[in-house]
Scaffold this motif. Structure first.
Motif, PDB file in Angstrom:
ATOM      1  N   TYR A  61      24.896 104.193 -37.450  1.00 24.64           N
ATOM      2  CA  TYR A  61      25.319 104.038 -36.391  1.00 24.64           C
ATOM      3  C   TYR A  61      26.032 104.222 -35.759  1.00 24.64           C
ATOM      4  CZ  TYR A  61      20.965 101.437 -35.076  1.00 24.64           C
ATOM      5  OH  TYR A  61      19.830 101.245 -34.246  1.00 24.64           O
ATOM      6  N   LEU A  62      26.763 105.779 -34.589  1.00 22.77           N
ATOM      7  CA  LEU A  62      27.361 106.471 -34.264  1.00 22.77           C
ATOM      8  C   LEU A  62      28.396 105.807 -33.275  1.00 22.77           C
ATOM      9  CD1 LEU A  62      29.033 108.533 -35.005  1.00 22.77           C
ATOM     10  CD2 LEU A  62      28.335 110.064 -33.409  1.00 22.77           C
ATOM     11  N   VAL A  63      29.040 104.962 -33.050  1.00 24.32           N
ATOM     12  CA  VAL A  63      29.768 103.887 -32.562  1.00 24.32           C
ATOM     13  C   VAL A  63      30.938 104.445 -31.838  1.00 24.32           C
ATOM     14  CG1 VAL A  63      31.234 101.876 -32.290  1.00 24.32           C
ATOM     15  CG2 VAL A  63      29.167 101.367 -33.880  1.00 24.32           C
ATOM     16  N   PHE A  64      30.142 104.541 -30.660  1.00 22.28           N
ATOM     17  CA  PHE A  64      31.778 105.553 -29.281  1.00 22.28           C
ATOM     18  C   PHE A  64      32.548 103.846 -29.041  1.00 22.28           C
ATOM     19  CE2 PHE A  64      28.441 108.223 -29.794  1.00 22.28           C
ATOM     20  CZ  PHE A  64      29.249 109.918 -30.054  1.00 22.28           C
ATOM     21  N   PHE A  65      33.786 103.496 -28.712  1.00 17.16           N
ATOM     22  CA  PHE A  65      34.771 103.488 -28.469  1.00 17.16           C
ATOM     23  C   PHE A  65      35.141 103.437 -27.384  1.00 17.16           C
ATOM     24  CE2 PHE A  65      34.652 102.719 -33.361  1.00 17.16           C
ATOM     25  CZ  PHE A  65      34.640 101.405 -33.647  1.00 17.16           C
ATOM     26  N   LEU A  66      34.968 103.176 -26.061  1.00 12.30           N
ATOM     27  CA  LEU A  66      35.928 103.638 -24.563  1.00 12.30           C
ATOM     28  C   LEU A  66      35.728 102.282 -24.397  1.00 12.30           C
ATOM     29  CD1 LEU A  66      31.625 103.666 -23.773  1.00 12.30           C
ATOM     30  CD2 LEU A  66      33.068 105.824 -23.381  1.00 12.30           C
ATOM     31  N   ILE A  68      37.690 100.553 -20.501  1.00 19.20           N
ATOM     32  CA  ILE A  68      36.881 100.932 -18.966  1.00 19.20           C
ATOM     33  C   ILE A  68      38.882 100.147 -18.847  1.00 19.20           C
ATOM     34  CG2 ILE A  68      36.483  98.159 -19.350  1.00 19.20           C
ATOM     35  CD1 ILE A  68      34.495  99.067 -17.043  1.00 19.20           C
ATOM     36  N   ASN A  69      39.445 101.433 -17.156  1.00 25.16           N
ATOM     37  CA  ASN A  69      40.560 100.431 -17.154  1.00 25.16           C
ATOM     38  C   ASN A  69      40.612  99.785 -16.082  1.00 25.16           C
ATOM     39  OD1 ASN A  69      42.230 101.855 -19.360  1.00 25.16           O
ATOM     40  ND2 ASN A  69      41.503 104.726 -18.576  1.00 25.16           N
ATOM     41  N   ASP A  70      40.161  98.749 -16.191  1.00 20.17           N
ATOM     42  CA  ASP A  70      39.737  97.843 -15.589  1.00 20.17           C
ATOM     43  C   ASP A  70      41.018  96.454 -14.856  1.00 20.17           C
ATOM     44  OD1 ASP A  70      39.854  96.595 -17.647  1.00 20.17           O
ATOM     45  OD2 ASP A  70      37.537  95.180 -17.634  1.00 20.17           O
ATOM     46  N   LYS A  71      41.060  96.422 -13.413  1.00 21.77           N
ATOM     47  CA  LYS A  71      42.157  95.767 -12.699  1.00 21.77           C
ATOM     48  C   LYS A  71      41.932  94.426 -13.093  1.00 21.77           C
ATOM     49  CE  LYS A  71      45.023  99.818 -10.503  1.00 21.77           C
ATOM     50  NZ  LYS A  71      44.207 100.945 -11.029  1.00 21.77           N
ATOM     51  N   GLU A  72      40.291  94.483 -12.254  1.00 21.63           N
ATOM     52  CA  GLU A  72      40.324  93.349 -12.009  1.00 21.63           C
ATOM     53  C   GLU A  72      39.035  92.970 -13.561  1.00 21.63           C
ATOM     54  OE1 GLU A  72      39.324  94.854  -9.446  1.00 21.63           O
ATOM     55  OE2 GLU A  72      41.659  94.436  -8.662  1.00 21.63           O
ATOM     56  N   PRO A  73      38.878  91.510 -14.220  1.00 16.69           N
ATOM     57  CA  PRO A  73      38.664  91.332 -15.185  1.00 16.69           C
ATOM     58  C   PRO A  73      36.734  91.369 -14.931  1.00 16.69           C
ATOM     59  CG  PRO A  73      39.249  89.791 -14.601  1.00 16.69           C
ATOM     60  CD  PRO A  73      40.018  90.378 -13.845  1.00 16.69           C
ATOM     61  N   TYR A  74      36.118  92.174 -13.612  1.00 22.31           N
ATOM     62  CA  TYR A  74      34.853  90.907 -13.507  1.00 22.31           C
ATOM     63  C   TYR A  74      33.823  92.546 -13.585  1.00 22.31           C
ATOM     64  CZ  TYR A  74      35.442  94.247  -9.775  1.00 22.31           C
ATOM     65  OH  TYR A  74      35.860  95.713  -8.740  1.00 22.31           O
ATOM     66  N   LEU A  75      34.015  93.603 -13.884  1.00 22.84           N
ATOM     67  CA  LEU A  75      33.724  94.632 -13.851  1.00 22.84           C
ATOM     68  C   LEU A  75      32.689  94.579 -15.558  1.00 22.84           C
ATOM     69  CD1 LEU A  75      35.643  97.917 -13.510  1.00 22.84           C
ATOM     70  CD2 LEU A  75      34.098  96.597 -12.284  1.00 22.84           C
ATOM     71  N   LEU A  76      33.073  94.453 -16.533  1.00 22.77           N
ATOM     72  CA  LEU A  76      32.801  94.039 -18.008  1.00 22.77           C
ATOM     73  C   LEU A  76      31.537  93.236 -18.119  1.00 22.77           C
ATOM     74  CD1 LEU A  76      32.687  95.079 -20.597  1.00 22.77           C
ATOM     75  CD2 LEU A  76      33.796  93.584 -20.902  1.00 22.77           C
ATOM     76  N   SER A  77      31.945  91.755 -16.961  1.00 18.53           N
ATOM     77  CA  SER A  77      30.934  90.726 -16.616  1.00 18.53           C
ATOM     78  C   SER A  77      29.469  91.241 -15.740  1.00 18.53           C
ATOM     79  CB  SER A  77      31.867  89.454 -15.650  1.00 18.53           C
ATOM     80  OG  SER A  77      32.479  89.027 -16.282  1.00 18.53           O
ATOM     81  N   THR A 125      40.651  92.476 -20.342  1.00 14.52           N
ATOM     82  CA  THR A 125      40.483  90.926 -21.253  1.00 14.52           C
ATOM     83  C   THR A 125      40.115  91.059 -22.524  1.00 14.52           C
ATOM     84  OG1 THR A 125      38.215  90.962 -20.967  1.00 14.52           O
ATOM     85  CG2 THR A 125      39.519  90.047 -18.876  1.00 14.52           C
ATOM     86  N   GLY A 126      40.845  92.787 -22.993  1.00 12.61           N
ATOM     87  CA  GLY A 126      39.834  92.666 -24.298  1.00 12.61           C
ATOM     88  C   GLY A 126      38.429  92.790 -25.020  1.00 12.61           C
ATOM     89  N   ARG A 127      38.027  92.205 -24.002  1.00  9.39           N
ATOM     90  CA  ARG A 127      36.455  91.451 -23.944  1.00  9.39           C
ATOM     91  C   ARG A 127      35.490  92.907 -24.165  1.00  9.39           C
ATOM     92  NH1 ARG A 127      34.385  87.659 -20.460  1.00  9.39           N
ATOM     93  NH2 ARG A 127      32.323  87.387 -21.659  1.00  9.39           N
ATOM     94  N   GLU A 128      34.393  93.046 -25.152  1.00  9.52           N
ATOM     95  CA  GLU A 128      34.241  93.995 -25.022  1.00  9.52           C
ATOM     96  C   GLU A 128      32.234  93.947 -25.437  1.00  9.52           C
ATOM     97  OE1 GLU A 128      33.641  94.537 -29.546  1.00  9.52           O
ATOM     98  OE2 GLU A 128      35.045  95.583 -29.125  1.00  9.52           O
ATOM     99  N   ILE A 129      31.491  95.153 -24.911  1.00 11.08           N
ATOM    100  CA  ILE A 129      30.107  95.084 -24.444  1.00 11.08           C
ATOM    101  C   ILE A 129      29.666  96.155 -24.916  1.00 11.08           C
ATOM    102  CG2 ILE A 129      29.619  96.117 -22.722  1.00 11.08           C
ATOM    103  CD1 ILE A 129      27.469  94.550 -22.010  1.00 11.08           C
ATOM    104  N   ASN A 130      28.756  96.391 -26.546  1.00 12.07           N
ATOM    105  CA  ASN A 130      27.635  96.808 -27.035  1.00 12.07           C
ATOM    106  C   ASN A 130      26.246  97.808 -26.267  1.00 12.07           C
ATOM    107  OD1 ASN A 130      29.715  97.399 -28.804  1.00 12.07           O
ATOM    108  ND2 ASN A 130      28.646  94.725 -29.202  1.00 12.07           N
TER     109      ASN A 130
END
Length: 162
Positions: A61-66, A68-77, A125-130
């Motif tokens: 799989y070709l993985v793209f590392f993105l 997200i410049n979020d000021k609040e940690p809710y976007l990844l949630s 937060t450093g958390r990630e989602i795929n």
């Protein structure tokens, strides 16, 4: 006759395995080249808050590392909560923003019979989602990208376009 048949059949099967390995190696080389070419152009903006920092290869799989410049940690949630919806939005965004570079990259992924992963990491937060796209999904996206670029795409076989 039996003495000749056994060595010939062994040679035939050995050549078959070598040919299969060469085909896999060639597909993997295509994926490595696509990854290297893309990473050379990074960092690339990928929307208002997203930046693509690099790419890599994991399990075909070709993985793209993105990032997200979020000021609040809710976007990844929010991404996690509505993952299927965002995956579809990403696919539609790829289709609506199809250009030569994007199509060329998707074609290379398709030819390598690989898949694609968008790995989004939160800057706060450093958390990630795929968001994972199977080889079949990549092929579908690539074909639809090609058709969206050409007006008379219905009459042009996809493989003859490039």
């Amino acid at each position: 006759m039996k003495k000749i048949f056994l060595p010939l059949s062994i040679c035939f099967f050995a050549l078959m395995f070598i040919a299969c390995d060469f085909g896999r190696d060639k597909a993997e080389m295509r994926l490595v080249k696509a990854c290297r070419d893309f990473t050379e152009r990074c960092p690339l903006p990928a929307g208002k808050r997203l930046v693509c920092d690099s790419s890599g290869i994991e399990d075909g799989y070709l993985v793209f590392f993105l990032r997200i410049n979020d000021k609040e940690p809710y976007l990844l949630s929010l991404f996690r909560k509505n993952k299927a919806e965002y995956k579809e939005q990403i696919k539609n965004s790829l289709l609506s923003n199809a250009d030569e570079n994007g199509i060329a990259l998707m074609k290379e992924i398709k030819k390598s019979q690989g898949g694609m992963v968008l790995r989004v990491r939160s800057a706060t937060t450093g958390r990630e989602i795929n968001f994972r796209y199977t080889p079949e999904e990549v092929a579908e996206i690539t074909d639809r990208m090609l058709k969206s670029v050409f007006e008379d795409a219905e009459n042009i076989p996809v493989e003859e376009v490039f």
